[in-house]
Enzyme design. Structure first.
Site, PDB file in Angstrom:
ATOM      1  CB  SER A  58      -1.104  -0.173   1.154  1.00 14.50           C
ATOM      2  OG  SER A  58      -1.625   1.250   1.348  1.00 14.50           O
TER       3      SER A  58
ATOM      4  CE1 TYR B 257      -6.501   4.723  -2.000  1.00  9.87           C
ATOM      5  CE2 TYR B 257      -4.537   4.144  -0.361  1.00  9.87           C
ATOM      6  CZ  TYR B 257      -5.965   3.747  -0.868  1.00  9.87           C
ATOM      7  OH  TYR B 257      -6.887   2.998  -0.184  1.00  9.87           O
TER       8      TYR B 257
ATOM      9  CB  THR C 259      -6.640   2.662  -5.232  1.00  9.97           C
ATOM     10  OG1 THR C 259      -6.170   1.700  -4.835  1.00  9.97           O
ATOM     11  CG2 THR C 259      -7.815   2.886  -4.531  1.00  9.97           C
TER      12      THR C 259
ATOM     13  CE  LYS D 260      -7.456  -2.691  -4.028  1.00 12.47           C
ATOM     14  NZ  LYS D 260      -8.473  -1.779  -3.352  1.00 12.47           N
TER      15      LYS D 260
ATOM     16  CG  HIS E  68     -11.380   0.487  -0.840  1.00 12.88           C
ATOM     17  ND1 HIS E  68     -10.823   1.021  -1.794  1.00 12.88           N
ATOM     18  CD2 HIS E  68     -10.664   0.701   0.366  1.00 12.88           C
ATOM     19  CE1 HIS E  68      -9.817   1.927  -1.382  1.00 12.88           C
ATOM     20  NE2 HIS E  68      -9.825   1.612   0.211  1.00 12.88           N
TER      21      HIS E  68
END
Length: 353
Positions: free
Chosen positions: A106, A130, A156, A224, A248
């Site tokens: 992440s 992100y 994402t 994603k 999510h």
């Protein structure tokens, strides 16, 4: 306590964690409809096994983006693993390397990317991004993970803003504040005069911006959070290398389809042009089999990895992965499949209930 399935790890982890930590890991948006349906949707799908086939040898190996993995069961990106275990993502990475599957790291890790790579230098790693409002920061992050040996960029798309997570509010857990405190700079940059960035996701990121990433990296780009055929078709049009079907874990927009339900629509839309992955609600080996039969190349695990991490650190994550891998092996044998390549839609029957 004997831990023989993923639900056992869940029960044990709940006993070990504080209420606020447990709520952070298990949290859902609004009423939690989507989170619950992620699991319930698998129960509406039945298997159609074929017998009198030689299943004395069953092979769970497959490939994703050309890289071989021991089973189509990998680790999805989730933030702040140190909530579950002091060594955090280092332990997760080591477990993934041992089992020979992919770990998507992440953006919001508890430790540096460099520390994660050092902990498991031989592991297959993808990086989840992100997208940041600062495009220079995006470029530095992408170049950094490429130099560190990450093999794909997972962007994402379903979090232009953070979902309405009631339990975090009740616990007065300010997720935005915690994310803002995360320094996304490399260790070298932190010792320089470069200003620390704001690290909340960008709400303005859109389809036309994908070309900017395609000019800054040679890594495969995977989107994603795709849930519809319209966005799947746009993803193919924009020349990405993969789609990751996900809601999510029910933590963003409540009321969207369960991931396994959305998977069918997305797979039909891409027509085999790119690989499709999914997460959300996978709890047993037969769940994995169902996802593969409906067209997923691989499934990714979120919460169950954190349950394993809470229970036994690196060894707990390995146990969770190996239990699911063994269950998949059994489900394949009992369905008449010698290999992942033999898993097809003919195995599936939807409940009429």
């Amino acid at each position: 306590m004997s831990l023989v399935c993923l639900e056992d790890f869940k029960a044990y982890a709940r006993q070990q964690l504080s209420k606020s930590s447990w709520d952070f890991i298990e949290g859902e948006a609004d009423e939690g409809i989507t989170r619950s349906d992620n699991i319930a949707a698998f129960k509406r799908i039945h298997l159609r096994p074929r017998y009198l086939r030689d299943v004395s040898k069953v092979d769970t190996r497959t490939t994703i983006q050309g890289q071989e993995i021991s089973a189509p069961i990998c680790i999805s990106p989730s933030a702040f693993h140190s909530v579950a275990w002091p060594d955090g993502e280092r332990s997760t990475a080591r477990a993934a390397q041992e089992v020979n599957i992919c770990y998507i790291t992440s953006t919001y890790t508890s430790c540096t990317l460099e520390d994660i790579v050092a902990a498991a230098p031989g592991g297959l790693r993808w990086f989840q991004l992100y997208v940041q409002p600062d495009w220079e920061l995006n470029k530095r992050l992408v170049q950094r993970v490429e130099a560190l040996g990450f093999k794909a960029l997972v962007i994402t798309v379903d979090a232009p803003v953070i979902g309405n997570r009631r339990q975090n509010m009740r616990n007065q857990l300010n997720l935005e504040e915690n994310i803002m405190l995360k320094d996304l700079r490399s260790p070298e940059e932190r010792n320089s005069t470069i200003t620390a960035p704001t690290s909340l996701p960008s709400p303005s990121f859109c389809w036309d911006d994908l070309s900017m990433f395609q000019t800054m990296t040679r890594l495969p780009i995977i989107l994603k959070g795709i849930l519809t055929k319209e966005d799947a078709e746009l993803a193919v049009k924009h020349n990405v290398q993969g789609i990751y079907v996900s809601n999510h874990g029910g933590r963003q927009l409540d009321g969207v389809p369960a991931s396994i339900d959305a998977l069918t629509e997305v797979v039909a839309a891409v027509k085999g042009k790119i690989e499709v992955y999914m997460d959300g609600g996978v709890r047993t080996g037969s769940d994995v089999l169902k996802a593969l039969a409906l067209g997923a190349r691989c499934i990714f695990l979120g919460r169950p990895i954190l349950w394993g991490l809470t229970c036994k650190g690196e060894y707990g994550v390995k146990e969770v992965l190996n239990i699911l891998k063994a269950e998949l092996h059994t489900s394949m044998a009992l369905s008449g499949c010698q290999s992942v390549a033999e898993i097809s839609p003919d195995l599936i029957q939807f409940s009429r209930l």
